[in-house]
Design a protein around this motif. Structure first.
Motif, mmCIF file in Angstrom:
data_model
loop_
_atom_site.group_PDB
_atom_site.id
_atom_site.type_symbol
_atom_site.label_atom_id
_atom_site.label_comp_id
_atom_site.label_asym_id
_atom_site.label_seq_id
_atom_site.Cartn_x
_atom_site.Cartn_y
_atom_site.Cartn_z
ATOM 1 N N LYS A 157 -14.608 3.424 -9.122
ATOM 2 C CA LYS A 157 -13.734 2.627 -9.965
ATOM 3 C C LYS A 157 -13.490 3.381 -11.264
ATOM 4 O O LYS A 157 -14.414 3.877 -11.886
ATOM 5 C CB LYS A 157 -14.351 1.252 -10.250
ATOM 6 C CG LYS A 157 -14.253 0.282 -9.082
ATOM 7 C CD LYS A 157 -14.397 -1.150 -9.566
ATOM 8 C CE LYS A 157 -14.022 -2.127 -8.455
ATOM 9 N NZ LYS A 157 -14.012 -3.521 -8.950
ATOM 10 N N ILE A 158 -12.228 3.445 -11.660
ATOM 11 C CA ILE A 158 -11.894 4.165 -12.889
ATOM 12 C C ILE A 158 -11.204 3.247 -13.891
ATOM 13 O O ILE A 158 -10.556 3.700 -14.822
ATOM 14 C CB ILE A 158 -10.988 5.370 -12.577
ATOM 15 C CG1 ILE A 158 -9.668 4.914 -11.925
ATOM 16 C CG2 ILE A 158 -11.692 6.382 -11.713
ATOM 17 C CD1 ILE A 158 -8.650 6.024 -11.781
ATOM 18 N N GLY A 159 -11.373 1.929 -13.716
ATOM 19 C CA GLY A 159 -10.672 0.987 -14.570
ATOM 20 C C GLY A 159 -9.232 0.827 -14.109
ATOM 21 O O GLY A 159 -8.873 1.196 -12.989
ATOM 22 N N ARG A 160 -8.394 0.301 -14.971
ATOM 23 C CA ARG A 160 -6.989 0.120 -14.618
ATOM 24 C C ARG A 160 -6.256 1.457 -14.647
ATOM 25 O O ARG A 160 -6.521 2.315 -15.490
ATOM 26 C CB ARG A 160 -6.327 -0.870 -15.578
ATOM 27 C CG ARG A 160 -6.638 -2.319 -15.229
ATOM 28 C CD ARG A 160 -6.175 -3.268 -16.310
ATOM 29 N NE ARG A 160 -4.741 -3.234 -16.531
ATOM 30 C CZ ARG A 160 -3.826 -3.824 -15.760
ATOM 31 N NH1 ARG A 160 -4.210 -4.493 -14.685
ATOM 32 N NH2 ARG A 160 -2.550 -3.781 -16.064
ATOM 33 N N TYR A 161 -5.335 1.613 -13.717
ATOM 34 C CA TYR A 161 -4.514 2.820 -13.661
ATOM 35 C C TYR A 161 -3.147 2.470 -13.099
ATOM 36 O O TYR A 161 -2.956 1.401 -12.501
ATOM 37 C CB TYR A 161 -5.192 3.905 -12.805
ATOM 38 C CG TYR A 161 -5.497 3.492 -11.381
ATOM 39 C CD1 TYR A 161 -4.564 3.701 -10.363
ATOM 40 C CD2 TYR A 161 -6.715 2.898 -11.049
ATOM 41 C CE1 TYR A 161 -4.840 3.335 -9.051
ATOM 42 C CE2 TYR A 161 -7.002 2.524 -9.742
ATOM 43 C CZ TYR A 161 -6.059 2.746 -8.750
ATOM 44 O OH TYR A 161 -6.332 2.364 -7.452
ATOM 45 N N ILE A 162 -2.194 3.322 -13.328
ATOM 46 C CA ILE A 162 -0.854 3.128 -12.767
ATOM 47 C C ILE A 162 -0.890 3.452 -11.288
ATOM 48 O O ILE A 162 -1.320 4.534 -10.884
ATOM 49 C CB ILE A 162 0.180 4.016 -13.494
ATOM 50 C CG1 ILE A 162 0.256 3.651 -14.981
ATOM 51 C CG2 ILE A 162 1.555 3.876 -12.841
ATOM 52 C CD1 ILE A 162 0.686 2.226 -15.266
ATOM 53 N N TRP A 163 -0.458 2.499 -10.472
ATOM 54 C CA TRP A 163 -0.431 2.681 -9.015
ATOM 55 C C TRP A 163 0.366 3.947 -8.681
ATOM 56 O O TRP A 163 1.338 4.280 -9.372
ATOM 57 C CB TRP A 163 0.205 1.455 -8.360
ATOM 58 C CG TRP A 163 0.265 1.525 -6.864
ATOM 59 C CD1 TRP A 163 1.330 1.862 -6.085
ATOM 60 C CD2 TRP A 163 -0.820 1.263 -5.952
ATOM 61 N NE1 TRP A 163 1.006 1.837 -4.751
ATOM 62 C CE2 TRP A 163 -0.313 1.468 -4.642
ATOM 63 C CE3 TRP A 163 -2.140 0.885 -6.115
ATOM 64 C CZ2 TRP A 163 -1.091 1.298 -3.504
ATOM 65 C CZ3 TRP A 163 -2.923 0.716 -4.979
ATOM 66 C CH2 TRP A 163 -2.399 0.921 -3.688
ATOM 67 N N GLY A 182 0.799 -1.219 0.000
ATOM 68 C CA GLY A 182 0.000 0.000 0.000
ATOM 69 C C GLY A 182 0.832 1.269 0.000
ATOM 70 O O GLY A 182 0.357 2.334 0.403
ATOM 71 N N LYS A 183 2.079 1.158 -0.486
ATOM 72 C CA LYS A 183 2.981 2.315 -0.536
ATOM 73 C C LYS A 183 3.179 2.764 -1.982
ATOM 74 O O LYS A 183 2.904 2.025 -2.921
ATOM 75 C CB LYS A 183 4.332 1.939 0.078
ATOM 76 C CG LYS A 183 4.247 1.518 1.539
ATOM 77 C CD LYS A 183 5.621 1.087 2.052
ATOM 78 C CE LYS A 183 5.557 0.610 3.495
ATOM 79 N NZ LYS A 183 6.877 0.153 3.988
ATOM 80 N N LYS A 217 -2.813 9.977 -6.553
ATOM 81 C CA LYS A 217 -2.146 10.143 -5.270
ATOM 82 C C LYS A 217 -2.431 8.960 -4.344
ATOM 83 O O LYS A 217 -3.500 8.378 -4.400
ATOM 84 C CB LYS A 217 -2.592 11.445 -4.606
ATOM 85 C CG LYS A 217 -2.198 12.697 -5.403
ATOM 86 C CD LYS A 217 -2.645 13.959 -4.677
ATOM 87 C CE LYS A 217 -2.239 15.208 -5.457
ATOM 88 N NZ LYS A 217 -2.680 16.454 -4.782
ATOM 89 N N ILE A 218 -1.459 8.661 -3.494
ATOM 90 C CA ILE A 218 -1.597 7.503 -2.619
ATOM 91 C C ILE A 218 -2.774 7.654 -1.677
ATOM 92 O O ILE A 218 -3.452 6.674 -1.337
ATOM 93 C CB ILE A 218 -0.284 7.245 -1.830
ATOM 94 C CG1 ILE A 218 -0.313 5.872 -1.161
ATOM 95 C CG2 ILE A 218 -0.030 8.351 -0.819
ATOM 96 C CD1 ILE A 218 -0.276 4.721 -2.124
ATOM 97 N N ALA A 246 0.456 -1.546 -12.533
ATOM 98 C CA ALA A 246 -0.906 -1.059 -12.745
ATOM 99 C C ALA A 246 -1.871 -1.867 -11.888
ATOM 100 O O ALA A 246 -1.580 -2.996 -11.489
ATOM 101 C CB ALA A 246 -1.288 -1.159 -14.214
ATOM 102 N N THR A 247 -3.026 -1.300 -11.609
ATOM 103 C CA THR A 247 -4.026 -1.959 -10.784
ATOM 104 C C THR A 247 -5.417 -1.513 -11.206
ATOM 105 O O THR A 247 -5.564 -0.507 -11.914
ATOM 106 C CB THR A 247 -3.809 -1.621 -9.292
ATOM 107 O OG1 THR A 247 -4.749 -2.347 -8.490
ATOM 108 C CG2 THR A 247 -3.987 -0.126 -9.037
ATOM 109 N N SER A 248 -6.414 -2.240 -10.752
ATOM 110 C CA SER A 248 -7.802 -1.822 -10.976
ATOM 111 C C SER A 248 -8.510 -1.642 -9.637
ATOM 112 O O SER A 248 -9.735 -1.650 -9.556
ATOM 113 C CB SER A 248 -8.542 -2.858 -11.833
ATOM 114 O OG SER A 248 -8.465 -4.142 -11.247
#
Length: 218
Positions: A171-177, A152-153, A213-214, A161-163
């Motif tokens: 939910k915005i679909g897949r995005y870069i963590w 979670g960092k 942003k985290i 990438a994550t969804s």
């Protein structure tokens, strides 16, 4: 496939402890491990692409979810066998890097751990191998990013990438963590050996790059 583990363990029996000269036998074994690591992953990636399942004749009688479960079960079994195999190598030889097995066989054990739940355990070994140029540094960077995301960092190199849903449930679909210091990520990527920018890598992953942003994903 159930006999795969005994066969692999027999193959490793001839590896001398602490051997650090080129080992052609181990190279061939790791070449095979790499093939097994990818055996069903292309199919699984295809299944995750909307509309693609209809183009695979042998799957037309299966739902997408059933096909996914079927192939994940097959790949997961292979992955578990591969982990046991490379852990035996780690105990005998340390990380099987470029000196021991050449390229690209020196990446095989990395792939196995990257696809396992044991990243945290072996990340220091990967770092040491990367710093001694036995393993491409960019691969260590990818594993580090995955571990940071798992914790979670913020990631450092923008490889993951994550969804996962955002904090507000949207939910915005897949995005870069989320990335630490995103303004300078492309410089870090270049220094780590990546040949694509974070934007280009996102496109390769089928993601429209945007800065997240985290605090928005916690």
């Amino acid at each position: 496939m159930k006999n795969l583990l005994p066969a692999l363990l027999l193959l490793i029996a001839g590896i001398a402890s602490a051997q650090q000269k080129f080992n052609p036998v181990l190279k061939k074994q790791l070449d095979s491990v790499m093939v097994l690591d990818q055996k069903y992953r292309d199919t699984l990636t295809w299944l995750m692409t909307p509309g693609k399942i209809d183009s695979i004749p042998q799957l037309r009688s299966m739902s997408a979810s059933k096909a996914m479960s079927h192939y994940w079960a097959l790949q997961s079994h292979i992955d578990s066998v591969n982990v046991v195999f490379v852990e035996k190598i780690f105990k005998s030889c340390g990380y099987p890097g470029k000196t021991l097995v050449g390229e690209p066989a020196n990446e095989a054990a990395w792939y196995v751990i990257q696809h396992s739940p044991k990243i945290e355990q072996y990340l220091p070994m990967m770092k040491k191998a990367a710093e001694s140029r036995e393993l491409p540094f960019r691969l260590y960077a990818m594993m580090l990013d995955r571990q940071l995301m798992n914790q979670g960092k913020e990631q450092i190199y923008g490889t993951q990438a994550t969804s996962a849903a955002l904090k507000n449930g949207k939910k915005i679909g897949r995005y870069i963590w989320p990335i630490r210091d995103p303004a300078n990520v492309n410089q870090r990527r270049k220094e780590a050996g990546f040949d694509q920018t974070v934007e280009q890598n996102a496109k390769r992953l089928g993601v429209d790059y945007k800065v997240i942003k985290i605090e928005d994903v916690k």
